[in-house]
Design an enzyme around this catalytic site. Sequence first.
Site, PDB file in Angstrom:
ATOM      1  CB  SER A 149      35.528  41.181  39.323  1.00 50.55           C
ATOM      2  OG  SER A 149      36.403  40.095  39.118  1.00 50.55           O
ATOM      3  CG  HIS A 191      36.213  43.070  35.340  1.00 49.17           C
ATOM      4  ND1 HIS A 191      36.739  43.977  34.452  1.00 49.17           N
ATOM      5  CD2 HIS A 191      37.271  42.555  36.009  1.00 49.17           C
ATOM      6  CE1 HIS A 191      38.062  44.004  34.568  1.00 49.17           C
ATOM      7  NE2 HIS A 191      38.414  43.145  35.510  1.00 49.17           N
ATOM      8  CG  ASP A 210      39.423  39.845  36.787  1.00 48.55           C
ATOM      9  OD1 ASP A 210      39.981  40.793  36.213  1.00 48.55           O
ATOM     10  OD2 ASP A 210      38.604  39.996  37.718  1.00 48.55           O
ATOM     11  CG  MET A 260      44.079  36.167  36.475  1.00 42.52           C
ATOM     12  SD  MET A 260      44.227  36.300  38.264  1.00 42.52           S
ATOM     13  CE  MET A 260      43.097  37.670  38.576  1.00 42.52           C
ATOM     14  CG  HIS A 315      41.552  42.706  33.378  1.00 40.46           C
ATOM     15  ND1 HIS A 315      41.619  42.996  34.733  1.00 40.46           N
ATOM     16  CD2 HIS A 315      42.761  43.067  32.865  1.00 40.46           C
ATOM     17  CE1 HIS A 315      42.812  43.488  35.016  1.00 40.46           C
ATOM     18  NE2 HIS A 315      43.526  43.537  33.904  1.00 40.46           N
ATOM     19  CG  MET A 332      45.324  40.533  34.482  1.00 43.88           C
ATOM     20  SD  MET A 332      44.486  40.452  36.058  1.00 43.88           S
ATOM     21  CE  MET A 332      42.895  39.872  35.511  1.00 43.88           C
ATOM     22  CG  MET A 355      45.800  46.766  37.065  1.00 43.80           C
ATOM     23  SD  MET A 355      44.282  45.779  37.115  1.00 43.80           S
ATOM     24  CE  MET A 355      44.280  45.109  38.774  1.00 43.80           C
ATOM     25  CG  PHE A 392      45.715  36.996  44.352  1.00 47.06           C
ATOM     26  CD1 PHE A 392      45.442  35.628  44.293  1.00 47.06           C
ATOM     27  CD2 PHE A 392      47.012  37.429  44.137  1.00 47.06           C
ATOM     28  CE1 PHE A 392      46.450  34.711  44.047  1.00 47.06           C
ATOM     29  CE2 PHE A 392      48.035  36.520  43.896  1.00 47.06           C
ATOM     30  CZ  PHE A 392      47.759  35.159  43.851  1.00 47.06           C
ATOM     31  N   GLY A 393      41.590  38.825  43.979  1.00 51.06           N
ATOM     32  CA  GLY A 393      40.535  39.692  44.483  1.00 51.06           C
ATOM     33  C   GLY A 393      40.783  39.993  45.957  1.00 51.06           C
ATOM     34  N   GLY A 394      40.056  40.952  46.473  1.00 54.45           N
ATOM     35  CA  GLY A 394      40.067  41.223  47.907  1.00 54.45           C
ATOM     36  C   GLY A 394      41.312  41.908  48.446  1.00 54.45           C
ATOM     37  CG  ASP A 407      40.287  45.462  38.075  1.00 56.65           C
ATOM     38  OD1 ASP A 407      39.748  45.069  39.122  1.00 56.65           O
ATOM     39  OD2 ASP A 407      40.649  44.698  37.155  1.00 56.65           O
ATOM     40  N   GLY A 408      40.269  47.130  41.396  1.00 55.95           N
ATOM     41  CA  GLY A 408      40.969  46.678  42.601  1.00 55.95           C
ATOM     42  C   GLY A 408      40.608  47.484  43.833  1.00 55.95           C
ATOM     43  N   GLY A 409      40.025  46.783  44.818  1.00 58.95           N
ATOM     44  CA  GLY A 409      39.748  47.430  46.102  1.00 58.95           C
ATOM     45  C   GLY A 409      38.642  48.474  46.055  1.00 58.95           C
ATOM     46  N   GLY A 450      34.832  43.265  42.767  1.00 58.99           N
ATOM     47  CA  GLY A 450      34.760  41.824  42.963  1.00 58.99           C
ATOM     48  C   GLY A 450      34.182  41.505  44.325  1.00 58.99           C
ATOM     49  CB  SER A 451      35.756  41.153  47.652  1.00 56.78           C
ATOM     50  OG  SER A 451      36.621  42.225  47.445  1.00 56.78           O
TER      51      SER A 451
HETATM   52  C1  DX5 Z   1      42.628  41.567  40.162  1.00 58.08           C
HETATM   53  C2  DX5 Z   1      41.483  41.601  39.191  1.00 58.08           C
HETATM   54  C3  DX5 Z   1      40.296  42.288  39.717  1.00 58.08           C
HETATM   55  C4  DX5 Z   1      39.674  41.661  40.947  1.00 58.08           C
HETATM   56  C5  DX5 Z   1      39.165  42.795  41.780  1.00 58.08           C
HETATM   57  O1  DX5 Z   1      43.771  41.181  39.526  1.00 58.08           O
HETATM   58  O2  DX5 Z   1      41.860  42.265  37.989  1.00 58.08           O
HETATM   59  O3  DX5 Z   1      39.312  42.474  38.701  1.00 58.08           O
HETATM   60  O4  DX5 Z   1      38.623  40.778  40.677  1.00 58.08           O
HETATM   61  O5  DX5 Z   1      38.736  42.294  42.998  1.00 58.08           O
HETATM   62  P1  DX5 Z   1      38.360  43.253  44.226  1.00 58.08           P
HETATM   63  O6  DX5 Z   1      37.247  44.152  43.752  1.00 58.08           O
HETATM   64  O7  DX5 Z   1      37.928  42.303  45.291  1.00 58.08           O
HETATM   65  O8  DX5 Z   1      39.587  44.040  44.569  1.00 58.08           O
HETATM   66 ZN    ZN Z   2      40.214  42.775  36.525  1.00 57.56          ZN
END
Ligand code: DX5
Ligand code: ZN
Length: 215
Positions: free
Chosen positions: A7, A32, A34, A36, A65, A67, A136, A142-144, A173-175, A195-196
Site C-alpha cells: 500500500s 494498492h 488508498d 481517502m 481502494h 474510501m 478490512m 490509517f496505516g499501521g 487489508d490492514g495489519g 502498507g507498513s
Molecule cells: C487503511 C488502508 C490500508 C492501509 C494498510 O485504511 O485501507 O490499505 O494502507 O496499512 P497497514 O498494512 O500498515 O495496516
Molecule cells: Zn486499502
Amino acid sequence: MIQIAPSLLSADFSRLQEEVAEIEQGGAQWLHLDVMDGHFVPNITFGPGLIKALRPHSRLFFDVHLMIENPDQYIADFAASGADMITVHAEALRHLHRSIQNIKAQGVKAGVALNPATSLSVLDYILPEVDMVLLMSVNPGFGGQKFIDITEKIAALKALCLKINPAVRIEIDGGIDPVTAPRVVQAGADVLVAGSAVFGKPDRAAAIAAIMNSL
Ligand code: DX5
Ligand code: ZN
C-alpha cells in the site's frame, strides 16, 4: 497464487516513483492505492491525478481502494487515471449494484469493500457481479493499525464464494505482516495488502519475501 499488494499509503511521498520501482523490482505484482476524502474516513490522501502521474512508470496492477463518499462521481476519472481495479465500500453506497456496473462499464475490474463490522449479507445479491471482495481487518483511515481478527469472516466469505462465484478474489487489508499473513491465507485470502510491513521497512524486497515466506 497469493498476491502481495503493497500500500502506497506507507511510502515516502517525496519519492513515490522510486518507491513504486522498488516494490516492482522486489517482486510485487500489485500496487494498492488508498484514496481517502476526509469524509468517509477521517484522513485525506490523493486522487486520480497522482495515480495518472505514476501510471507510465510502472507495470504493476493498480488496485485502487476508494474510501470516499459518492464514489460514482469519480469512477470515470479513476478508470481514466490507469486503475486496473476499482474497489468501493458497500457502506458508502445506496446503489451498490449500479456502482459496480458503472465500474465495469469503464472496462476495469470491480471490487466491493466491507468494514470490519459490516456483515457479509450485503454481498448476497452482488457477489456474482464482482471480481474481488476486500475485507478490512482494521477500521479504514490509517496505516499501521493493529490487526482485527476477522479469520472467521474470511472463512465464511470463502465458503460463500465457492458456492456462488468461485472466481472472486478475497483481499485482506490492514495489519498484515509475516505473523498475520499465514492466518488470513489459511482462512481463504488470495490478496494481501501490506502498507507498513513493506514500505515501513528499509529493504522492500526483503519485506515482501518475509511475507511470502511466512505463508
Ligand atoms: C487503511 C488502508 C490500508 C492501509 C494498510 O485504511 O485501507 O490499505 O494502507 O496499512 P497497514 O498494512 O500498515 O495496516
Ligand atoms: Zn486499502
